[in-house]
Design a protein around this motif. Structure first.
Motif, PDB file in Angstrom:
ATOM      1  N   ASP A  56       0.765   4.120  -2.824  1.00 54.85           N
ATOM      2  CA  ASP A  56       0.535   5.523  -2.492  1.00 54.85           C
ATOM      3  C   ASP A  56       1.668   6.397  -3.014  1.00 54.85           C
ATOM      4  N   SER A  57       2.900   5.897  -2.925  1.00 61.46           N
ATOM      5  CA  SER A  57       4.047   6.642  -3.427  1.00 61.46           C
ATOM      6  C   SER A  57       3.957   6.832  -4.939  1.00 61.46           C
ATOM      7  N   ALA A  58       3.538   5.754  -5.645  1.00 61.84           N
ATOM      8  CA  ALA A  58       3.395   5.851  -7.100  1.00 61.84           C
ATOM      9  C   ALA A  58       2.293   6.830  -7.474  1.00 61.84           C
ATOM     10  N   LYS A  59       1.199   6.829  -6.708  1.00 65.21           N
ATOM     11  CA  LYS A  59       0.112   7.769  -6.971  1.00 65.21           C
ATOM     12  C   LYS A  59       0.575   9.209  -6.775  1.00 65.21           C
ATOM     13  N   ALA A  60       1.377   9.418  -5.723  1.00 61.61           N
ATOM     14  CA  ALA A  60       1.876  10.761  -5.452  1.00 61.61           C
ATOM     15  C   ALA A  60       2.767  11.260  -6.590  1.00 61.61           C
ATOM     16  N   MET A  61       3.582  10.364  -7.136  1.00 63.99           N
ATOM     17  CA  MET A  61       4.453  10.734  -8.248  1.00 63.99           C
ATOM     18  C   MET A  61       3.639  11.103  -9.486  1.00 63.99           C
ATOM     19  N   ARG A 113       0.826  -1.200   0.000  1.00 60.92           N
ATOM     20  CA  ARG A 113       0.000   0.000   0.000  1.00 60.92           C
ATOM     21  C   ARG A 113       0.867   1.260   0.000  1.00 60.92           C
ATOM     22  N   ARG A 114       1.957   1.233   0.743  1.00 59.49           N
ATOM     23  CA  ARG A 114       2.866   2.394   0.749  1.00 59.49           C
ATOM     24  C   ARG A 114       3.486   2.610  -0.631  1.00 59.49           C
ATOM     25  N   LYS A 115       3.848   1.516  -1.281  1.00 59.22           N
ATOM     26  CA  LYS A 115       4.427   1.635  -2.617  1.00 59.22           C
ATOM     27  C   LYS A 115       3.397   2.204  -3.599  1.00 59.22           C
TER      28      LYS A 115
END
Length: 311
Positions: free
Chosen positions: A198-203, A194-196
Motif C-alpha cells: 500500500d505504501s508503494a502504491k501511494a508513492m 500488505r502495508r508495504k
C-alpha cells in the motif's frame, strides 16, 4: 503400523505439494494463502476436538514450537525460491530426514539397525537424485543459505512432533497450538507485506500526480509498475483453507507415526511425498522424466520396499 501412518501422511503431503504447484502458477499472495492453510488447520483441530475431547496437557505446548519452525521453514523455502535456483532449494527440502536422524541419535540415543540404515540411505539417495536432476553446480548456489535454514527448520518440526508424543501430548490439542501459532506468524507477515504494498502504491500515485516534462514526440511510461494479484483476498484465503485440508490430514497422521516409529525412519517415509509431485508432473503436466529422475524414483521405491520388509 507406524509405516502405514507415515505412508498415508506422505500421500496427504504429496497432494498438498500438487496443490502448491498448481497454485504457484497463479498470481496470488503466498502469505495470505499460507494463512488460509493454517487457519483451516486451526478450525478443524478445534472443531474435531470438541467432539473427540482429547485432553490438554503441558506437552501440548510443544505445538507452539512446531508452529514456529513450520513458519520458519515455509517462509525460508519461499524466500529461497524467490532469490535462488528452484532446483537447489528443492534439494534441501528433501534433506530434513538427515537432520532428524542425526539429532535424534544425540537427543534420544535412537539408532537404526542394519536394514533400516540401508533403506534410509537408499531412500535419501533416491530423493537427492530426484531433487538434483536439474543443473546445480558449485558455482550456482544462490539461495543456499535459505535452503539450509529450510532443511534445519523442517527437521526441527519433525523432532518437535516426536517430542510432543514422548511427553504424552494428545494429537488434536497439540496441532491446535501449532496451527494457531502458524496463523499468527503468517497473519503478521501478510499484514506487513500488505502495508508495504500500500505504501508503494501511494508513492506511485503521488508521483503520477506530478506533471512530467517530456520532449516533443515522447510518451511517459510507468517505470516500476506494481503487480496486482488477479485473485481477491477472500478467494486466496478460501483456497488456502481448502489446501489446508491436506495439510491437517497429513499432520493428524504424522503424530501417531512418530509415536509408534523410529523418528528418522518416519521422517524419511514422509519425505517421499516428492514422488507424488513428480508423478503429477509426469502424467498431468506431461513433463518428461530425465534419467536421473527415473533412477532416483527407482532407488526411493527400492528403499521403501526394504524398509517395509524390515519394519
Amino acid at each position: 503400523m507406524w509405516f502405514m501412518f507415515a505412508a498415508a501422511s506422505a500421500i496427504c503431503f504429496g497432494l498438498r505439494g500438487v496443490l502448491y504447484q498448481w497454485t504457484s502458477q497463479r498470481p496470488i499472495d503466498r502469505n495470505l494463502l499460507l494463512l488460509g492453510v493454517y487457519l483451516s488447520g486451526t478450525v478443524i483441530a478445534a472443531v474435531v476436538n470438541l467432539f473427540v475431547g482429547q485432553p490438554w496437557s503441558d506437552g501440548c505446548w510443544v505445538g507452539v514450537l512446531m508452529g514456529l519452525f513450520s513458519f520458519i521453514s515455509n517462509a525460508s523455502m519461499y524466500k529461497g525460491f524467490a532469490v535462488g535456483k528452484a532446483s537447489l532449494i528443492a534439494m534441501f527440502t528433501g534433506l530434513p530426514p538427515v537432520v532428524v536422524v542425526i539429532l535424534a541419535y544425540f537427543l534420544w540415543d535412537e539408532k537404526l539397525n542394519m536394514w533400516q540404515s540401508l533403506s534410509f540411505l537408499i531412500i535419501v539417495f533416491g530423493i537427492l537424485m530426484i531433487r538434483y536432476s536439474n543443473d546445480i553446480s558449485l558455482r550456482n548456489l544462490q539461495g543456499a543459505q535459505w535452503g539450509a535454514i529450510t532443511m534445519i527448520a523442517f527437521g526441527i518440526t519433525d523432532l518437535s512432533s516426536k517430542k510432543a508424543t514422548m511427553l504424552g501430548a494428545a494429537t488434536l490439542p497439540t496441532l491446535l497450538m501449532m496451527y494457531v501459532t502458524g496463523s499468527l506468524f503468517f497473519g503478521i507477515s501478510w499484514y506487513m507485506g500488505r502495508r508495504k504494498l500500500d505504501s508503494a502504491k501511494a508513492m506511485v500515485a503521488a508521483a503520477s500526480e506530478e506533471t512530467p516534462v517530456t520532449a516533443p514526440g515522447t510518451t511517459v511510461t510507468e517505470e516500476h509498475p506494481l503487480p496486482k494479484p488477479n485473485w481477491s483476498d477472500s478467494r486466496t484465503l478460501l483456497w488456502g483453507m481448502f489446501v489446508g485440508l491436506t495439510n491437517i490430514s497429513g499432520m493428524m497422521l504424522v503424530m501417531p507415526a512418530f509415536k509408534l516409529g523410529v523418528t528418522g525412519l518416519v521422517s524419511v517415509v514422509i519425505a517421499m511425498n516428492v514422488v507424488f509431485v513428480l508423478l503429477y508432473a509426469r502424467f498431468v503436466l506431461k513433463e518428461r522424466f530425465s534419467r536421473l529422475e527415473v533412477s532416483g524414483l527407482t532407488f526411493a521405491l527400492i528403499g521403501i520396499l526394504i524398509l517395509r520388509l524390515a519394519a
